[in-house]
Design an enzyme around this catalytic site. Structure first.
Site, mmCIF file in Angstrom:
data_model
loop_
_atom_site.group_PDB
_atom_site.id
_atom_site.type_symbol
_atom_site.label_atom_id
_atom_site.label_comp_id
_atom_site.label_asym_id
_atom_site.label_seq_id
_atom_site.Cartn_x
_atom_site.Cartn_y
_atom_site.Cartn_z
ATOM 1 N N HIS A 119 17.262 6.539 -12.848
ATOM 2 C CA HIS A 119 16.263 6.307 -11.634
ATOM 3 C C HIS A 119 15.554 7.500 -11.400
ATOM 4 O O HIS A 119 14.798 7.656 -10.389
ATOM 5 C CB HIS A 119 17.567 6.138 -10.444
ATOM 6 C CG HIS A 119 18.046 4.814 -10.382
ATOM 7 N ND1 HIS A 119 19.295 4.705 -11.111
ATOM 8 C CD2 HIS A 119 17.675 3.613 -10.073
ATOM 9 C CE1 HIS A 119 19.690 3.433 -10.984
ATOM 10 N NE2 HIS A 119 18.965 2.811 -10.482
ATOM 11 N N GLU A 172 0.795 -1.243 -0.203
ATOM 12 C CA GLU A 172 0.111 -0.053 0.063
ATOM 13 C C GLU A 172 0.943 1.129 -0.024
ATOM 14 O O GLU A 172 0.622 2.166 -0.463
ATOM 15 C CB GLU A 172 -0.998 -0.016 1.232
ATOM 16 C CG GLU A 172 -1.986 -0.968 1.570
ATOM 17 C CD GLU A 172 -1.272 -2.299 2.151
ATOM 18 O OE1 GLU A 172 0.031 -2.361 2.234
ATOM 19 O OE2 GLU A 172 -1.922 -3.102 2.732
#
Ligand code: GLN
Ligand code: ZN
Length: 762
Positions: A696, A19
């Site tokens: 990234h 989550e």
């Protein structure tokens, strides 16, 4: 607080169903507000605390939770914000500055990210250039109060200690270490004083750096630092926490003026040190006896034996049972694994199961062995079942080095000539590292296929369509060596884990890797061997679409091993060689199918390096051997590539050379020129690509930056050896930003190629 018998060092942040990841990404995409982000993540944080309490842990850490990384949290707490993120368009929101440092913005490149000791967790490297540290917010106090108010938990605030924090950062000279330390100490003291005023008893101060090879001088600073801290906060009980290995200056460390030491009894030689040098009467021991790095159930009889051995030296009232390190490095709970082979599942212990083990052992320690008998019995039965069905009984294939060819027949110089003739690549060839953007659509199709909602044939056609689209895109961009894109892979290790014998994959066994990125390391439960070709179909299809070379793409043996959870009772190096032999079959298949360039990625090679230099040679020897075992049987004209992330090339230069790969690509752009200096000191004769831009970060680089990176590399590396590629795989990036970045990269490469050809002609 009542008598403490059990504790933990840190708990996973990501939530049972990731989550946390989903929430962060929604916030970054602008689909939820800051308010929602903070509320959801608070719920995740409180859940973790609640669970630890319910499982019976006495002393629960607070402040270990993070919205990205705990090292970055420490930097921000002390106002360490790189210049380029100050006074920019982010305004005054510290949360957005926080994420900007981690992820980069249009204007500013992200801070370097590197591996946390020998794990696959990445932290954001603090930049101490011109640091003027200030205490911006006492986050420990904040989280302490929160746990107390919301849940009635008297938590143990956790802070990264000053020595480790500074040693993990950059932007200062070794000689200035002491001065820098002195600017931070008053702030650490202020944090602790505020906690003291609030009535906090225990504080965990993490100094994992104590397990590395620190010099005597460093140790002298540590002593001074802890003396001044101890004097300033007499009412706080400091736990000096170490992990991942035994401490290096044991005799000195135990004398430091702290109330307790946290030591790892699973990795390294801590018990021997204790037996040899004893343990001070005035301190408590937080004994890390449950492995925080592995998911296999421990034989609790053995763990109990370990606790008994510790009690020979320390009376049980002073022993607190805990894991060897933060549980951040293991998945949360095995209960969600509904489809896993029950015998394998029985042999597992994820974070929550470890909490139970800890609580039971602590109970036994206080109230007698009877309290643990049942749990011991269960662990033994589970492990026996695992042995009978999956491991013993089958003969292990150990590799006799004399029997296996692990050296390519011709030396590099001869091979490269044959490869140049065969491949006909331009000067400064451009390529990528392998994976291309995995869009929401790709992930959705895979999920549907896994659930059985999409038939295999349809799914494979979908993957082919993606490959076709991207072969065209790569051709249009003008890349020289293409990739098939790895669309069929969720993860570079799990993919092979699903296809090799001896592996099992989990459904929810996620662990945080960097930022919101999580990985799901497969389980290795028995002998590893090759079943069927794993990558040939995709490579052959992609190659059929183009006249350019398409690289075959495999994950190397060391990385597969390091990024899997191997049972403790199987010899690791045996498994490594078994994986190598299986990959060798795959490589031979690719070659038979006319794939001329084969990349064997080893991004985890550096990270697996033992924390103590004395152990490096053994590891590197095995790692190099396994890589060669996998790659030695190809023709001279077949080009073997390898790729590494964050490799600290300088440290393992010799081993990298001994891998004998024809071409290596290495990630460098976040550490900029640091790697290049290695080449000033050593001559590297093989071909090499140093990542020319950071993948990234969502930021698209400018042509000037890329050209600058290339030119800087070419100042030391001969142009004929150099390749041009991004830092790492592009899987996590969006399509538009990837195409834009690669176009710029190829343009930059072309311009420099022109210049270089010009000067070569002259
Ligand atoms: N070939 C892999 C990819 O491109 C390499 C990933 C890595 O180095 N971690 O995704
Ligand atoms: Zn990489």
């Amino acid at each position: 607080m009542t008598h403490i018998t059990s504790s933990t060092i840190g708990y996973p942040r990501i939530g049972e169903q990731r989550e946390w990841k989903k929430t962060l990404e929604k916030y970054w995409n602008g689909t939820i507000s800051k308010q929602e982000l903070l509320e959801t993540t608070k719920e995740i944080r409180l859940n973790g605390l609640r669970k630890q309490k319910e499982k019976g842990i006495d002393l629960i850490p607070v402040g270990d939770f993070s919205l990205y990384d705990h090292v970055l949290d420490t930097s921000l707490m002390f106002g360490i914000i790189p210049q380029r993120f100050q006074n920019n368009s982010l305004g005054s929101s510290s949360l957005d500055t926080y994420f900007a440092i981690a992820r980069g913005t249009k204007e500013a490149y992200a801070s370097e990210m590197t591996k946390w000791f020998n794990t696959n967790y990445h932290y954001i490297v603090p930049e101490f250039d011109d640091a003027k540290p200030i205490l911006t917010e006492n986050r420990l106090l904040h989280f302490y109060k929160e746990a107390k108010e919301e849940l009635g938990i008297e938590g143990k605030p956790v802070i990264l200690g000053p020595i480790s924090f500074l040693k993990l950062g950059k932007g200062y000279k070794e000689a200035d270490f002491q001065a820098l330390l002195e600017t931070f100490l008053p702030l650490y003291i202020q944090v602790l004083k505020e906690l003291e005023t609030e009535g906090v008893t225990w504080v965990q101060i993490d100094e994992p750096i104590l397990v590395t090879d620190l010099s005597e001088t460093d140790f002298a600073y540590i002593k001074q630092a802890y003396e001044s801290i101890a004097k300033a906060v007499p009412n706080i009980k400091l736990i000096l926490q170490t992990y991942f290995e035994s401490v290096t200056h044991y005799e000195e460390v135990v004398k430091l003026p702290v109330a307790a030491l946290g030591l790892d009894f699973v990795h390294g030689k801590t018990l021997e040190l204790l037996q040899q040098f004893g343990f001070p009467q005035d301190k408590q021991l937080f004994a890390g006896v449950i492995d925080g790095r592995n998911v296999w159930r421990q034989d609790l009889e053995e763990t109990w034996g370990l606790l008994e051995a510790i009690q020979q030296i320390i009376d049980k009232e002073r022993i607190i049972v805990q894991p060897s390190c933060s549980l951040l490095h293991v998945p949360i709970t095995k209960h969600l694994e509904q489809t896993l082979d029950p015998i394998i599942k029985g042999g597992l212990s994820f974070a929550d199961e470890k909490l139970t083990e800890i609580a039971v052992l602590a109970d036994g320690l206080q109230n007698g062995k009877e309290k643990v008998l049942e749990e011991i019995h269960e662990s033994k039965t589970a492990l026996q079942a695992l042995n009978q069905s999956h491991y013993r009984g089958k003969s292990r294939q150990t590799v006799d080095r004399h029997e296996w060819q692990a050296e390519r027949p011709a030396p590099f110089q001869q091979r490269i000539e044959e490869q140049r003739t065969e491949l006909q690549l331009p000067l400064l060839p451009t390529t990528t590292i392998g994976s291309l953007p995995q869009t929401a659509e790709v992930r959705k199709q895979r999920l549907k296929w896994r659930r059985g909602d999409v038939p295999t044939q349809e799914y494979e056609q979908f993957i082919q369509k993606e490959m076709k689209k991207w072969i065209k895109i790569q051709e249009d961009i003008g890349l020289d060596v293409l990739v098939h894109g790895e669309f069929e892979r969720t993860d570079m290790v799990e993919y092979f884990g699903e296809k090799l014998n001896g592996f099992q994959v989990t459904k929810y066994g996620w662990v945080q890797s960097y930022g919101s990125r999580c990985v799901k390391p497969p389980l290795i439960f028995g002998d590893v061997s090759f079943q069927n070709p794993m990558t040939v179909k995709e490579s052959v299809y992609a190659q059929s679409l183009t006249d350019k070379h398409v690289k075959g793409m495999l994950t190397g043996p060391v990385t597969i091993l390091n990024w899997s959870f191997v049972r403790d009772d199987i010899p690791e190096f045996d498994v490594l060689n078994q994986i190598a032999i299986a990959l060798r079959s795959e490589i031979e298949e690719l070659e038979k199918n006319n794939i001329k360039i084969i990349q064997v990625d080893e991004p985890a090679l550096r990270e697996g390096l033992p924390l103590k230099k004395a152990d490096w040679n053994t590891y590197l020897d095995h790692a190099v051997y396994a890589f060669r075992l996998a790659t030695a049987t190809v023709k001279n004209s077949t080009q073997i590539h390898t790729h590494m992330c964050y490799s600290s090339f300088g440290d393992i230069y010799d081993a990298i050379n001994r891998l004998d790969a024809d071409v290596i690509s290495i990630e460098t752009s976040r550490s900029h020129g640091e790697l290049i200096s290695t080449f000033e000191e050593n001559t590297y004769e093989k071909e090499i690509g140093l990542g020319v831009y950071d993948i990234h970060s969502p930021r698209v680089p400018t042509k000037e930056e890329i050209k600058h990176n290339i030119q800087r590399a070419l100042a030391t590396i001969p142009v004929k050896q150099f390749w041009i590629n991004p830092d790492c795989g592009l899987k996590t990036r969006k399509e538009e930003e990837t195409i834009a970045a690669l176009e710029i990269m190829v343009e930059a490469a072309k311009e420099i190629r022109e210049e270089q050809l010009h000067s070569l002609e002259k």
